[in-house]
Write an enzyme that holds these catalytic residues in place. Structure first.
Site, PDB file in Angstrom:
ATOM      1  N   GLU A 171       0.812  -1.229   0.000  1.00 18.52           N
ATOM      2  CA  GLU A 171       0.000   0.000   0.000  1.00 18.52           C
ATOM      3  C   GLU A 171       0.841   1.272   0.000  1.00 18.52           C
ATOM      4  O   GLU A 171       0.530   2.235  -0.704  1.00 18.52           O
ATOM      5  CB  GLU A 171      -0.971   0.020   1.188  1.00 18.52           C
ATOM      6  CG  GLU A 171      -2.222  -0.829   0.981  1.00 18.52           C
ATOM      7  CD  GLU A 171      -2.015  -2.292   1.298  1.00 18.52           C
ATOM      8  OE1 GLU A 171      -0.906  -2.667   1.747  1.00 18.52           O
ATOM      9  OE2 GLU A 171      -2.958  -3.088   1.102  1.00 18.52           O
TER      10      GLU A 171
ATOM     11  N   HIS B 159      -9.705  -5.235  10.488  1.00 17.55           N
ATOM     12  CA  HIS B 159     -10.292  -5.118   9.154  1.00 17.55           C
ATOM     13  C   HIS B 159     -11.581  -4.309   9.150  1.00 17.55           C
ATOM     14  O   HIS B 159     -12.299  -4.322   8.171  1.00 17.55           O
ATOM     15  CB  HIS B 159     -10.612  -6.516   8.597  1.00 17.55           C
ATOM     16  CG  HIS B 159      -9.457  -7.211   7.970  1.00 17.55           C
ATOM     17  ND1 HIS B 159      -8.245  -7.349   8.590  1.00 17.55           N
ATOM     18  CD2 HIS B 159      -9.316  -7.811   6.757  1.00 17.55           C
ATOM     19  CE1 HIS B 159      -7.414  -8.007   7.801  1.00 17.55           C
ATOM     20  NE2 HIS B 159      -8.029  -8.288   6.682  1.00 17.55           N
TER      21      HIS B 159
END
Lengths: 344, 391
Positions: free
Chosen positions: A60, A129
């Site tokens: 990322e 998450h």
């Protein structure tokens, strides 16, 4: 109007803009050969080829920073995070580099990039998450933050985001991707014209401007402000409260930055009651900010305090019952509306 | 500040015998026999010397202005490392993007930024390259393809990859040069950037300006296998080269060679025909004479070490080269130094005389498409104000 899913609306927005502008490309994990981890980008590799639909490794910091650099050069990247929860490892790139570049360079280098992906609790994914990033990021000047709640908004806002010259964070929701799908138990709600986006044939210039709230349900007794997935909790609550004779107005700001406080305040001036719903933790949240602004602008019009309905102040639990209970769910909103309007 | 190195001291440009020999430090076996710099015209060689002198004199003035509190914040001086920026930029095309970290004054000047704008930026003046909004660590110059100084260690590496991705995407014949210090090679951002550049055969050169210290930490204390940085490149299947970052000609030769290999590289993974040598990692061995920043007491290194390094000063080396090869006379060199001093003095004057950044600039450049009034506490949206007027 077309009855497409939320995920299809996002795809349509990207496809239409990519057909118009060669500078637009999509990059992210599994967006190309896999056809999207959530099938959002299904078919896009076939249409646009590997130059413009690019599978990135799980990296990322690398690929979001790549997006910023490419945007500085003049391209218009769409950077997909499989989940906004995963963007945290790229914080320096997305909240230091992207939104501050224009200012730090004295107006020379902007960052016309879109960062988008799933936001909020999915289905029992545990705390790491299940991030809702709006409260963390909406305070950063230089970025814009959209949080669409319907297929129509998803398409219109994302098209605006791609055309925008500033960095835009587009917060989607795994739980909403199937909205409008055939077989969805609430399907009827989404075939309403107002909730379905037009096709490109019907309206090739369709976009939704930032900073314009949408009244998802008009009402006269109490204002409920909600964006993103909680809009649906609020609408369900409004349905239930209608049986008790309480007529709720549900206002969806659609973008937290810029925030259309005018429409919210106008509604509060009419209803005199306000409940603010937001799916992030309560402390220093976007909901708190809206509540504060309602007080600043409409103190004298309120007949009771503003009540906030947030995610509970806990890490997201795995257990299904507890996870559902944690959310700013319909039950909590119904209770908040009853509490705030008790003296009406 | 080291005694004798002040703005008004004599220039340290006296040629020393035995200096000026090129280091043969590149590790690639197929290194070309004839260095590219041998074909450079005299004017370009002299200009490279002047660029280094300008950076040196400019930075001396910068230190002075910092000590006089005209410059605020963190300020990192480039003295000692001039050959790296100048040698690199000399090997590039005008529109090759460069991006660097916070020790960025030298890169800005070498890339062609006017010294006045560079100094005015540090003074926080509206005439600065970034209107006084960036400061010492954020030198941006779009006209000269300088994509900034960046102040978070390693944070610019993915941006550099983005620039290289963009030139490949646009099918341009460019190479991006991404500078960083040796401290950055321990950051995740650096490794992610290297990996992406390698898998997509991007036209980029990663340059570690290896001055041996990340702030006060010697490279051996912070970097595994510090004596074999080539291993980092090898890990990503990338070309690796070393150069003497204190020798402008060796730096030039290395970047010319590697730059031409990387330039315009394309990748079949991105749907283009595979071509070009892809990315390269260059270890430019250099040394900074000053502290990490202006507030560094430098207790981590000995004065002897600093003096020893200064003996192979990049400016002295280049002066020797020019005189030994009869490419310039001592008089010409003295003139250049005089000019560098004057330009630096002028930059100070320009910065001092420039107007301060006005408060009206506070709320500009936040968005390229502004969406209404800035967020000011207590300020009411127009609609509300209008309604209130009738109450």
């Amino acid at each position: 109007m077309q009855t497409i899913q939320y995920r299809e609306a996002i795809r349509e927005a990207m496809q239409e803009e990519m057909r118009l502008d060669d500078r637009v490309f999509l990059m992210g994990e599994e967006v190309a050969q896999y056809n999207g981890a959530y099938k959002i980008s299904q078919g896009m590799l076939d249409e646009f080829g590997p130059r413009r639909v690019v599978d990135s490794p799980i990296s990322e910091t690398g690929f979001s920073g790549l997006g910023v650099g490419a945007a500085m050069y003049g391209l218009r990247p769409i950077i997909e995070f499989m989940s906004w929860s995963f963007c945290l490892v790229a914080a320096d790139q997305i909240i230091n580099n992207a939104p501050k570049m224009l200012y730090m360079s004295g107006g020379q280098f902007g960052c016309p990039a879109v960062f988008r992906g799933n936001n909020g609790a999915g289905g029992q994914l545990g705390s790491t998450h299940s991030w809702c990033v709006e409260s963390m990021f909406a305070s950063v000047p230089g970025l814009k933050l959209a949080i669409p709640s319907t297929p129509r908004d998803a398409k219109g806002l994302l098209k605006t985001a791609i055309r925008d010259d500033d960095p835009v964070f587009n917060l989607e929701s795994e739980r909403m991707l199937g909205l409008g799908a055939r077989g969805d138990k609430d399907f009827s709600r989404y075939i309403k014209d107002t909730w379905a986006p037009p096709t490109n044939k019907q309206d090739e210039d369709f976009t939704i401007p930032f900073g314009v709230a949408d009244i998802k349900k008009p009402g006269k007794d109490v204002t409920i402000v909600a964006a993103g997935r909680p809009v649906h909790f609020a609408l369900d609550a409004a349905e239930e409260l209608e049986k008790e004779g309480i007529d709720c107005e549900v206002i969806d700001p659609r973008t937290y930055r810029p925030l259309d406080i005018d429409t919210i305040v106008k509604s509060v001036r009419k209803t005199n009651y306000c409940v603010v719903v937001d799916q992030s933790w309560p402390f220093a949240s976007v909901g708190s900010e809206i509540a504060a602004q309602v007080y600043e602008h409409a103190m004298d019009d309120l007949d009771n305090k503003v009540i906030r309905v947030n995610n509970d102040d806990i890490p997201a639990p795995y257990n299904r019952t507890l996870e559902q209970e944690m959310l700013p769910n319909t039950r909590k909103i119904v209770e908040a509306v009853r509490a705030v309007t008790y003296n009406a | 500040m080291t005694p004798g190195n002040g703005p008004d001291s004599a220039p340290e440009v006296t040629p020393e015998p035995g200096q000026g020999t090129l280091m043969t430090s590149a590790t690639t076996e197929d290194r070309v026999k004839t260095p590219a710099s041998q074909s450079l015209p005299k004017d370009k060689l002299v200009d490279m010397l002047y660029q280094m002198m300008l950076i040196r004199r400019f930075e001396e003035r910068t230190m002075q202005a910092y000590q006089q509190a005209h410059i605020g914040g963190f300020c990192h001086i480039y003295i000692g490392q001039e050959a790296t920026a100048v040698g690199t930029v000399a090997a590039l095309l005008d529109d090759d993007p460069i991006i660097t970290a916070y020790r960025d004054h030298g890169h800005a000047l070498a890339r062609g930024m006017h010294p006045n704008y560079c100094m005015a930026e540090m003074y926080g003046k509206i005439t600065g390259c970034a209107k006084g909004k960036g400061g010492s660590m954020h030198m941006f110059d779009k006209a000269h393809h300088m994509y900034g100084g960046h102040a978070i260690v390693g944070g610019q590496c993915p941006l550099g990859v983005g620039l290289a991705f963009a030139t490949q995407y646009e099918k341009k014949n460019n190479v991006t040069v991404c500078f960083f210090g040796d401290g950055a090679i321990n950051q995740g951002a650096f490794h992610e950037a290297m990996n992406l550049a390698a898998i997509w055969n991007l036209p980029i050169i990663f340059v570690v300006e290896n001055n041996g210290y990340s702030m006060g930490t010697a490279i051996q204390r912070g970097t595994a296998a510090a004596n074999d940085l080539g291993a980092k490149a090898k890990a990503y299947g990338m070309r690796y080269a070393e150069c003497d970052g204190m020798d402008v000609l060796d730096t030039y030769n290395t970047f010319k060679r590697e730059g031409d290999l990387s330039r315009g590289s394309t990748s079949s993974a991105l749907g283009l025909e595979q071509s070009g040598g892809g990315p390269c990692f260059i270890n430019a061995k250099t040394y900074r004479y000053q502290g990490h920043s202006m507030s560094d007491p430098q207790k981590y290194r000995s004065k002897d070490e600093v003096s020893e390094k200064k003996e192979k000063d990049c400016i002295s080396t280049m002066v020797s080269h020019l005189i030994d090869n009869k490419l310039a006379t001592q008089d010409q060199i003295d003139e250049l130094d005089k000019k560098a001093k004057q330009v630096s003095r002028d930059a100070i004057k320009y910065a001092e005389q420039s107007p301060d950044l006005p408060k009206s600039e506070m709320f500009t450049d936040i968005y390229s498409q502004p969406y209404g009034p800035p967020f000011v506490k207590g300020a009411l949206p127009k609609m509300i104000t209008d309604n209130n007027s009738g109450d």
